[in-house]
Design a protein around this motif. Structure first.
Motif, short mmCIF file in Angstrom:
data_model
loop_
_atom_site.label_atom_id
_atom_site.label_comp_id
_atom_site.label_asym_id
_atom_site.label_seq_id
_atom_site.Cartn_x
_atom_site.Cartn_y
_atom_site.Cartn_z
N GLN A 3 0.82 -1.22 0.00
CA GLN A 3 0.00 0.00 0.00
C GLN A 3 0.85 1.27 0.00
N ASN A 5 3.32 1.80 -1.82
CA ASN A 5 3.72 2.11 -3.19
C ASN A 5 2.87 3.22 -3.79
N ASN A 6 1.61 3.33 -3.37
CA ASN A 6 0.77 4.43 -3.86
C ASN A 6 1.35 5.77 -3.44
N TYR A 7 1.82 5.87 -2.20
CA TYR A 7 2.47 7.09 -1.75
C TYR A 7 3.77 7.34 -2.52
N ARG A 8 4.51 6.29 -2.76
CA ARG A 8 5.79 6.44 -3.47
C ARG A 8 5.57 6.87 -4.91
N PHE A 9 4.58 6.29 -5.58
CA PHE A 9 4.28 6.69 -6.96
C PHE A 9 3.79 8.14 -7.01
N GLY A 10 2.94 8.51 -6.06
CA GLY A 10 2.45 9.89 -6.00
C GLY A 10 3.56 10.88 -5.73
N THR A 49 7.98 7.44 3.65
CA THR A 49 7.44 6.09 3.47
C THR A 49 8.42 5.01 3.92
N LYS A 64 -5.16 8.46 4.54
CA LYS A 64 -5.22 8.20 3.10
C LYS A 64 -6.12 9.20 2.38
N LEU A 68 -4.83 12.00 -0.27
CA LEU A 68 -5.35 12.00 -1.63
C LEU A 68 -5.83 13.39 -2.02
#
Length: 81
Positions: A3, A5-10, A49, A64, A68
């Motif tokens: 989960q 990874n969403n922060y890392r991609f963003g 992260t 989250k 977002l």
């Protein structure tokens, strides 16, 4: 998939937007300060992260949602500058 990874991609997207704005608007006044907001935010979130105590906090449902909303606001800011 992890989960976080969403922060890392963003955060990578914010970092990339900041660097692209810095490069392609190099002649405009105040470009460094406006682009550095995206760059510093992207780097900070990416580094956070990897800290276990903070990364567990990032996985809370309310965090989250707030993150977002902030991410969308920063992407809009990056498009407008």
């Amino acid at each position: 998939m992890n989960q976080l990874n969403n922060y890392r991609f963003g955060s990578y997207a914010l970092l990339a937007m900041g660097l692209i704005n810095l490069r392609y608007q190099s002649g405009s006044d105040g470009n460094l300060s406006s682009s550095s907001l995206l760059i510093v935010t992207g780097l900070l979130v990416f580094l956070l992260t990897f800290i276990p105590r903070i990364s567990s906090t990032l996985l809370n449902k309310s965090v989250k949602r707030v993150s977002l909303i902030l991410f969308i606001a920063l992407v809009v800011y990056g498009i407008l500058i």
